[in-house]
Design an enzyme around this catalytic site. Structure first.
Site, PDB file in Angstrom:
ATOM      1  N   LYS A 108     -25.487  44.678  36.421  1.00  0.00           N
ATOM      2  CA  LYS A 108     -26.608  44.331  37.285  1.00  0.00           C
ATOM      3  C   LYS A 108     -26.687  45.242  38.515  1.00  0.00           C
ATOM      4  CE  LYS A 108     -25.726  39.492  36.052  1.00  0.00           C
ATOM      5  NZ  LYS A 108     -25.410  38.152  36.583  1.00  0.00           N
ATOM      6  N   ARG A 112     -36.034  36.760  50.070  1.00  0.00           N
ATOM      7  CA  ARG A 112     -34.939  35.867  50.465  1.00  0.00           C
ATOM      8  C   ARG A 112     -33.776  36.591  51.133  1.00  0.00           C
ATOM      9  NH1 ARG A 112     -34.857  32.222  44.882  1.00  0.00           N
ATOM     10  NH2 ARG A 112     -36.997  31.458  45.056  1.00  0.00           N
ATOM     11  N   HIS A 124     -42.618  41.222  52.982  1.00  0.00           N
ATOM     12  CA  HIS A 124     -41.167  41.143  53.099  1.00  0.00           C
ATOM     13  C   HIS A 124     -40.517  42.525  52.945  1.00  0.00           C
ATOM     14  CE1 HIS A 124     -41.528  36.795  53.071  1.00  0.00           C
ATOM     15  NE2 HIS A 124     -42.251  36.870  51.964  1.00  0.00           N
ATOM     16  N   PRO A 150     -32.011  38.957  38.626  1.00  0.00           N
ATOM     17  CA  PRO A 150     -32.220  39.930  37.553  1.00  0.00           C
ATOM     18  C   PRO A 150     -30.920  40.233  36.809  1.00  0.00           C
ATOM     19  CG  PRO A 150     -33.314  40.638  39.559  1.00  0.00           C
ATOM     20  CD  PRO A 150     -32.479  39.443  39.928  1.00  0.00           C
ATOM     21  N   ARG A 171      -8.439  34.485  27.886  1.00  0.00           N
ATOM     22  CA  ARG A 171      -9.110  33.837  29.010  1.00  0.00           C
ATOM     23  C   ARG A 171      -8.886  32.319  29.068  1.00  0.00           C
ATOM     24  NH1 ARG A 171      -9.809  38.037  31.334  1.00  0.00           N
ATOM     25  NH2 ARG A 171     -11.661  38.629  32.530  1.00  0.00           N
TER      26      ARG A 171
END
Length: 299
Positions: free
Chosen positions: A61, A122, A102, A2, A172
């Site tokens: 996230k 998982r 799960h 996600p 960078r």
């Protein structure tokens, strides 16, 4: 995994169902779910019980729920971090509903209402408790969990500094897509939305960052914000049943993707078949015509 829109959808759902509620008990059904909580499952459960969940917050996230010892109006000093990994789900269900196959952690509440369940097929995701520390990116804002204090602001945050982003980008010396995936530079952008933003900005994923102009960097940021806002309205992107919101429903932004996952399908702008390249053991999708590979490309 996600990305920002999917995690924000979950955060909004948690805000609706858990904010202000007090945990009666936490049951850890699989130790891997709290493996980052070094004191172990029993300590995790004991420290969460009796705490009030405050409004959930997110950066990139990462999602966290501040915990209070003295009700919803008391300032928190600890938070429960939830990282969904590849298959983690935070679901809100009726207490009597049959446990999911799960199910890893279950929280019940003193009001006897819907419980909160962490489901992870998982077991790559995790929950952990962490101290809250001042936010270096926004000193006047609410504190953030110490383990994620190093993560950059995401492009939807007020704390995001475009000038700082542009300067860091130029230093960078990497490809633009690698830079977008660098969570110390900009958080929340993953493989899907990087491809979508670059398609909208008409830039190839290997474009060297040191050659980027300010206008091009602004174009990428604008595209990233637009595509993630659109994904939010659609409930996120669900390619399978592993990503769902707190009600167990998937998002439908997959139907609106312009580049990601559309190998050999016609570009929605020019009709050229979308190309798939191998990128960091994953895939990168782009239009050969709208996003020509630069001469000084970086792998």
């Amino acid at each position: 995994m996600p990305e920002l829109p999917e995690v924000e959808v979950v955060r909004r759902g948690l805000d609706r169902w858990t904010t202000g509620r007090t945990v009666a008990a936490a049951e850890v059904l699989h130790p891997r779910a709290v493996r980052r909580h070094l004191e172990g499952p029993a300590d995790f459960a004991a420290r969460v019980a009796g705490r009030t969940l405050l409004a959930p917050r997110r950066r990139g996230k990462y999602l966290w729920l501040p915990l209070s010892d003295a009700g919803p109006d008391a300032p928190p000093d600890t938070a429960m971090i939830a990282h969904l990994g590849m298959s983690g789900q935070l679901l809100v269900n009726e207490p009597g509903r049959e446990p999911e196959k799960h199910l890893r952690v279950r929280f019940t509440f003193t009001d006897g209402g819907r419980d909160l369940r962490f489901v992870d097929q998982r077991t790559f995701g995790h929950l952990m408790l962490a101290d809250l520390v001042p936010d270096a990116l926004a000193p006047d804002a609410a504190p953030v969990p110490a383990p994620i204090a190093h993560i950059a602001a995401d492009p939807l945050e007020a704390a995001f500094d475009e000038e700082r982003f542009f300067r860091a980008l130029r230093r960078r010396r990497t490809g633009i897509k690698r830079a977008l995936l660098d969570q110390s530079l900009i958080s929340g952008v993953g493989n899907i939305y990087a491809d979508e933003a670059l398609w909208r900005a008409r830039l190839h994923w290997a474009r060297p960052t040191e050659t980027m102009t300010r206008a091009e960097a602004e174009r990428v940021l604008t595209a990233a914000r637009e595509v993630m806002a659109a994904a939010l309205k659609a409930g996120g992107t669900s390619f399978d049943s592993l990503y769902v919101n707190v009600d167990g429903e998937g998002g439908y932004f997959e139907r609106s993707l312009d580049a990601y996952g559309r190998r050999d399908e016609p570009c929605r702008r020019c009709g050229t078949p979308i190309r798939r390249d191998v990128f960091m053991n994953r895939s990168s999708f782009s239009c050969p015509t709208c996003q020509p590979r630069p001469r000084r490309a970086r792998a």
